[in-house]
Design a protein around this motif. Structure first.
Motif, PDB file in Angstrom:
ATOM      1  N   UNK A 124       7.500  -2.490  -1.747  1.00  0.00           N
ATOM      2  CA  UNK A 124       8.503  -2.637  -0.685  1.00  0.00           C
ATOM      3  C   UNK A 124       8.219  -3.927   0.066  1.00  0.00           C
ATOM      4  N   UNK A 125       9.140  -4.870   0.002  1.00  0.00           N
ATOM      5  CA  UNK A 125       8.985  -6.127   0.739  1.00  0.00           C
ATOM      6  C   UNK A 125       9.263  -5.900   2.217  1.00  0.00           C
ATOM      7  N   UNK A 126       8.625  -6.693   3.060  1.00  0.00           N
ATOM      8  CA  UNK A 126       8.816  -6.578   4.508  1.00  0.00           C
ATOM      9  C   UNK A 126      10.279  -6.818   4.882  1.00  0.00           C
ATOM     10  N   UNK A 148       8.966  -0.594  10.745  1.00  0.00           N
ATOM     11  CA  UNK A 148       9.245   0.360   9.671  1.00  0.00           C
ATOM     12  C   UNK A 148       7.930   0.984   9.214  1.00  0.00           C
ATOM     13  N   UNK A 149       8.036   2.039   8.480  1.00  0.00           N
ATOM     14  CA  UNK A 149       6.861   2.637   7.849  1.00  0.00           C
ATOM     15  C   UNK A 149       7.314   3.329   6.578  1.00  0.00           C
ATOM     16  N   UNK A 184       7.404   7.639   2.282  1.00  0.00           N
ATOM     17  CA  UNK A 184       6.939   8.042   0.954  1.00  0.00           C
ATOM     18  C   UNK A 184       5.421   8.128   0.920  1.00  0.00           C
ATOM     19  N   UNK A 185       4.755   7.182   1.586  1.00  0.00           N
ATOM     20  CA  UNK A 185       3.296   7.209   1.617  1.00  0.00           C
ATOM     21  C   UNK A 185       2.811   8.462   2.336  1.00  0.00           C
ATOM     22  N   UNK A 186       3.405   8.756   3.489  1.00  0.00           N
ATOM     23  CA  UNK A 186       3.019   9.976   4.204  1.00  0.00           C
ATOM     24  C   UNK A 186       3.291  11.210   3.346  1.00  0.00           C
ATOM     25  N   UNK A 218       5.906  -2.206   5.795  1.00  0.00           N
ATOM     26  CA  UNK A 218       6.071  -0.785   5.491  1.00  0.00           C
ATOM     27  C   UNK A 218       4.733  -0.050   5.491  1.00  0.00           C
ATOM     28  N   UNK A 219       3.653  -0.780   5.201  1.00  0.00           N
ATOM     29  CA  UNK A 219       2.347  -0.158   5.007  1.00  0.00           C
ATOM     30  C   UNK A 219       1.331  -0.553   6.072  1.00  0.00           C
TER      31      UNK A 219
END
Length: 176
Positions: A81-83, A88-89, A92-94, A110-111
């Motif tokens: 995911x590009x900035x 944002x966050x 999906x990671x969570x 995003x990360x």
């Protein structure tokens, strides 16, 4: 899922972003037997067109139990995911952190909330290094795995409920 291959998974509405990573992942094939698993309802045709590595497609929107089955069978989840402007966050990671499947992500906004629990890369050479660390069970991967377990435990429903109970009690008069 085949046990003799390194399975790299991507899923959901943003699989088209994943296409940029395929040439780099393909370069690892000379040293590792790789299978890419795509789980999505849309955007699949463009993704698999001209692919140079084996791709298995599951055209579905799995519930969380089925998604975790796929993640448990996979060696890595790659999130590219590009900035974008703003705060944002990666939900999906969570959503996937508790699966035990290592998450490899582009170092973008995003990360930002994530530390060692996510293996981050700045470029496609970095992506390959992250995947090799996972495939060869190297220190960076082990660190990420332990960090993810720690976050999942710290943010477990039981721990969050305990914090809320303490908060309510500290406000006075609330009996639970």
């Amino acid at each position: 899922m085949p046990l003799d291959k390194k399975i790299i998974i991507n899923f959901g509405q943003r699989v088209k972003d994943f296409k940029e990573t395929l040439p780099s992942i393909s370069e690892l094939q000379s040293n590792y037997p790789i299978l890419v698993l795509i789980v999505a309802k849309k955007g699949i045709e463009e993704l698999i067109k001209n692919a140079t590595l084996p791709i298995e497609v599951r055209e579905e929107r799995p519930d969380i139990e089925k998604l975790y089955e796929y993640l448990h069978a996979s060696d890595a989840l790659v999130l590219h995911r590009r900035s974008i402007p703003g705060v944002v966050y990666s939900s999906t990671t969570y959503q996937c952190l508790g699966s035990g499947c290592p998450i490899v992500a582009l170092n973008s906004n995003f990360f930002e909330p994530f530390g060692d629990e996510v293996l981050k890369y700045d470029d496609f050479d970095g992506l390959k290094k992250c995947l090799i660390d996972i495939f060869e069970d190297r220190k960076r991967y082990k660190t990420a795995k332990l960090a993810a377990e720690k976050v999942v435990k710290k943010d477990s429903p039981k721990e969050i409920a305990t914090k809320f109970i303490k908060l309510f009690r500290s406000l006075g008069g609330v009996k639970l």
